[in-house]
Enzyme design. Sequence first.
Site, PDB file in Angstrom:
ATOM      1  N   ASN A  37       1.152  -1.099   0.029  1.00 51.41           N
ATOM      2  CA  ASN A  37       0.102   0.148  -0.141  1.00 51.41           C
ATOM      3  C   ASN A  37       0.857   1.181  -0.224  1.00 51.41           C
ATOM      4  O   ASN A  37       1.332   1.410   1.094  1.00 51.41           O
ATOM      5  CB  ASN A  37      -0.759  -0.057   1.326  1.00 51.41           C
ATOM      6  CG  ASN A  37      -1.897   1.150   1.403  1.00 51.41           C
ATOM      7  OD1 ASN A  37      -1.622   2.137   0.648  1.00 51.41           O
ATOM      8  ND2 ASN A  37      -2.544   1.149   2.324  1.00 51.41           N
ATOM      9  N   ARG A  95      -2.667  -1.977  -3.257  1.00 57.43           N
ATOM     10  CA  ARG A  95      -3.788  -1.424  -3.006  1.00 57.43           C
ATOM     11  C   ARG A  95      -3.816  -0.018  -3.987  1.00 57.43           C
ATOM     12  O   ARG A  95      -2.801   0.676  -4.028  1.00 57.43           O
ATOM     13  CB  ARG A  95      -3.790  -0.951  -1.689  1.00 57.43           C
ATOM     14  CG  ARG A  95      -5.031   0.060  -1.223  1.00 57.43           C
ATOM     15  CD  ARG A  95      -4.926   0.816  -0.040  1.00 57.43           C
ATOM     16  NE  ARG A  95      -6.106   1.460   0.164  1.00 57.43           N
ATOM     17  CZ  ARG A  95      -6.089   2.486   0.959  1.00 57.43           C
ATOM     18  NH1 ARG A  95      -4.876   2.923   1.669  1.00 57.43           N
ATOM     19  NH2 ARG A  95      -7.165   3.351   1.147  1.00 57.43           N
ATOM     20  N   HIS A 136     -12.744   3.199   0.779  1.00 56.65           N
ATOM     21  CA  HIS A 136     -12.913   1.975   1.637  1.00 56.65           C
ATOM     22  C   HIS A 136     -13.475   0.768   1.116  1.00 56.65           C
ATOM     23  O   HIS A 136     -14.113  -0.228   2.049  1.00 56.65           O
ATOM     24  CB  HIS A 136     -13.561   2.417   3.081  1.00 56.65           C
ATOM     25  CG  HIS A 136     -12.774   3.737   3.638  1.00 56.65           C
ATOM     26  ND1 HIS A 136     -13.483   4.612   4.186  1.00 56.65           N
ATOM     27  CD2 HIS A 136     -11.355   3.795   3.917  1.00 56.65           C
ATOM     28  CE1 HIS A 136     -12.433   5.474   4.981  1.00 56.65           C
ATOM     29  NE2 HIS A 136     -11.154   5.006   4.640  1.00 56.65           N
ATOM     30  N   ARG A 193     -10.702  16.095   8.028  1.00 60.45           N
ATOM     31  CA  ARG A 193     -11.690  16.389   7.057  1.00 60.45           C
ATOM     32  C   ARG A 193     -13.140  16.751   7.565  1.00 60.45           C
ATOM     33  O   ARG A 193     -13.659  16.100   8.330  1.00 60.45           O
ATOM     34  CB  ARG A 193     -11.822  15.009   5.966  1.00 60.45           C
ATOM     35  CG  ARG A 193     -10.612  14.895   5.374  1.00 60.45           C
ATOM     36  CD  ARG A 193     -10.684  13.553   4.405  1.00 60.45           C
ATOM     37  NE  ARG A 193      -9.697  12.777   4.796  1.00 60.45           N
ATOM     38  CZ  ARG A 193      -9.798  11.477   4.300  1.00 60.45           C
ATOM     39  NH1 ARG A 193     -10.619  11.019   3.752  1.00 60.45           N
ATOM     40  NH2 ARG A 193      -8.688  10.603   4.636  1.00 60.45           N
ATOM     41  N   GLU A 228      -8.160  -5.692   5.078  1.00 56.40           N
ATOM     42  CA  GLU A 228      -8.003  -5.287   3.745  1.00 56.40           C
ATOM     43  C   GLU A 228      -6.929  -5.906   2.915  1.00 56.40           C
ATOM     44  O   GLU A 228      -7.116  -6.353   1.881  1.00 56.40           O
ATOM     45  CB  GLU A 228      -7.731  -3.593   3.522  1.00 56.40           C
ATOM     46  CG  GLU A 228      -8.989  -2.783   3.966  1.00 56.40           C
ATOM     47  CD  GLU A 228      -8.804  -1.542   4.477  1.00 56.40           C
ATOM     48  OE1 GLU A 228      -8.189  -1.244   5.394  1.00 56.40           O
ATOM     49  OE2 GLU A 228      -8.982  -0.543   3.629  1.00 56.40           O
TER      50      GLU A 228
END
Length: 397
Positions: free
Chosen positions: A7, A90, A179, A238, A382
């Site tokens: 990743n 990823r 996600h 965020r 993941e």
Amino acid sequence: MLVFVLNAGSSSLKYQLINAQTSEVKASGLVERIGIDGILKHEVGENKKLTFEVSIPTHKEAIELVLKVLTDKETKVIDSIEEIEAIGHRVVHGGEYFKKSTLVNDEVIAKIEELIPLAPLHNPANILGMKICRELMPNVPNVATFDTAFHQTMTEENFLYAVPYSDYTEYHLRKYGFHGTSHYYVSNEAVKLLNKKDSKIIVCHLGNGSSVCAVRDGKSISTSMGLTPLEGLIMGTRSGDIDAGVIPYLMEKKGLTSNQILDYLNKKSGILGISGISSDLREVIKASNDGDRRSKIAIEMLCNRIKKYLCSYAGLMGGVDAICFTAGIGENSDLIREKVCNGLDFMGIEMNIEENKIRKSGIREVQKDTSKTKIFIIPTNEELVIAKDTYNLTKSN
Ligand code: ADP
């Protein structure tokens, strides 16, 4: 089959070496501060943790260092890199091209490059990771797994923005959602637990970045993130959902450029912006417990926003069989889980408050016996999804 899962971020790189058939993680780690100075934190099993502080000017040196640590006399978990049979990457944005994981070739890389305007911070690093692996291990197949792919089952009424339709056809302006690998893994685990056809599941992935996803019969039908990972829930830094009118207003008032306003909404807002303390929820909870008013408000806002999505998705699906909590906050914060579920008894969501407080590892159920809806805590994985997809796409080669 040993799969190297990668990743790659703009200045970091996470990795795992996984046996895709047994799900065993042979080693894992994180390279940080690439191009600044460089630090590698490497883990083998539960107890062996190693840290290397060395100069890591580029991603290539980072991957070379990881491969060296994996095979070096002192630290090795494999005898040679030849034992790595496939590499899974990823990739954040797969646009409308990629509805599932895919074998990497020149054409796939070109398409991921085309999507850079939609994910300018992420896709370039993901591509770099693929190119370096192809160079360093030319005979090993690479697979790309996309954060957006699971949400490609959303239909137009759920992915369009209510702006002129031509901007969707011309500029690909739509909700993509992110996600996806986590929402897929967690909802799939929930489906197994429910053992029920026609399932209605809501997954709350709550980490530094957070999103909610409505999963009906195993398919994503709506999710809170949008064209970019800025939409939806209130996150560490965020803002999540905001009136679009805020943007020109602030640009004018504060004399901000478009990049500066994006930076403001992505990096200075959310929990950090409201609390003024930190983006790390643990610190904000502590400050709130010590009486800090803004931290308390930040926590209330975070939970209210999650609750709003939860209720609207239950409405969209005509009910909900299971709510799943996952990622750093979802798996670890009993406070946030309790606040999110509080007052939803009228919808058949009844949490067992005592059970929710107990800290245990693995999958757990924390609803009351009378609750119509199950409340699951499911640790996400993941990397395992990427390893399994990589195995499935490369085993016959
Ligand atoms: P990322 O999105 O970077 O993968 P994680 O899923 O690791 O992030 O989640 C990180 C977040 O989880 C941080 O805000 C951290 O404060 C929060 N977190 C971890 N443990 C707890 C806890 N016990 N209570 C509250 N928040 C927690």
